[in-house]
Write an enzyme that holds these catalytic residues in place. Sequence first.
Site, PDB file in Angstrom:
ATOM      1  N   ILE A   1      35.077  43.268  40.530  1.00 31.56           N
ATOM      2  CA  ILE A   1      35.809  42.316  41.372  1.00 31.56           C
ATOM      3  C   ILE A   1      37.226  42.169  40.842  1.00 31.56           C
ATOM      4  CG2 ILE A   1      35.929  39.874  42.088  1.00 31.56           C
ATOM      5  CD1 ILE A   1      32.838  39.818  41.584  1.00 31.56           C
ATOM      6  N   LYS A   2      38.162  42.095  41.780  1.00 31.41           N
ATOM      7  CA  LYS A   2      39.549  41.833  41.407  1.00 31.41           C
ATOM      8  C   LYS A   2      39.963  40.577  42.150  1.00 31.41           C
ATOM      9  CE  LYS A   2      44.001  44.224  42.061  1.00 31.41           C
ATOM     10  NZ  LYS A   2      44.567  43.768  43.329  1.00 31.41           N
ATOM     11  N   THR A   3      40.516  39.609  41.417  1.00 37.98           N
ATOM     12  CA  THR A   3      40.867  38.359  42.087  1.00 37.98           C
ATOM     13  C   THR A   3      42.049  37.648  41.432  1.00 37.98           C
ATOM     14  OG1 THR A   3      39.926  36.393  43.124  1.00 37.98           O
ATOM     15  CG2 THR A   3      39.272  36.813  40.843  1.00 37.98           C
TER      16      THR A   3
END
EC number: 4.1.2.13
Length: 272
Positions: free
Chosen positions: A185-187
């Site tokens: 996940i990239k956030t």
Amino acid sequence: SIGIRRRLKRFFRRDGRALIFAMDHGFEHGPTDFEEHWEHVNPRIILRKVVRAGIDGVMMLPGLARMAGDEVKPNVGMMIKLTSKTNLRPKGDQLLQSQLGFVEDAVKLGADAIAATVYWGSPQEDAMMRQFAEIASYAHDLGFPVVQFAYPRGPYINEKYGRKEDYRVVMYGARAAVESGADMIKTYWTGSRETFAKVVDAAAGIPVLLSGGAKTDNPVDFLKLVWDVIEAGGAGAVVGRNIFQREDPEPFIKALLRVVHRNEDPEEAAKA
Ligand code: FBP
């Protein structure tokens, strides 16, 4: 599957962390993003520099992978992103990313992972969720990990929470990414270690990486941000502008790698 696990490992060192270079900006923001250091509009030039500096992985859209993918040496993870939007669309229509390539193309281009964005909370959430599901289902079938850029955004989020970086919003996006099948996940940064640690918890073991954001004037400020992410249990960072908008990205990448992989104090890392 074993294929998914093996390919995911190409990005992470034994410490479970990764520094990944992002370069989809020419499409998503427009070539003006490169005007800070125009030479880097040439993908070969900037990719050569980031690979030489020891980056763990790179992320790009299919066209640049086709053109310059051979700069990405075999020991560097290659992430190919299959969704985007241009900044030329009217603002109200920018809450949707469209699919611009297919899983099979990415596989042929040598991808180790497939990436796609979901704007959770957008009025177009339904379309993006479905798009992600199709990409993920196909990629997983072939043994490829899927990276979700889990970016909550939209008018209702602003109304209810004030900002898309509110940790309750970011945490929700990360959780939605996990439950929709993401392997990475990239956030956004939530503003503090304590709140980012909750995002990491909500992801229940799926690695969470920081989305870099606009270039900081002082390079040490960005090193400190990445250090906070690591201290909060984050698995690293995916960084674009903070790398390619710098005159001399190589020493900066080396400093970032020391922070990510050796927990080095940002001030010390910057000096070395
Ligand atoms: P940066 O490190 O430059 O923020 O790059 C990360 C990234 O997610 C890019 O992949 C993407 O093009 C951009 O940020 C999207 O930014 P936004 O949608 O916030 O304008």
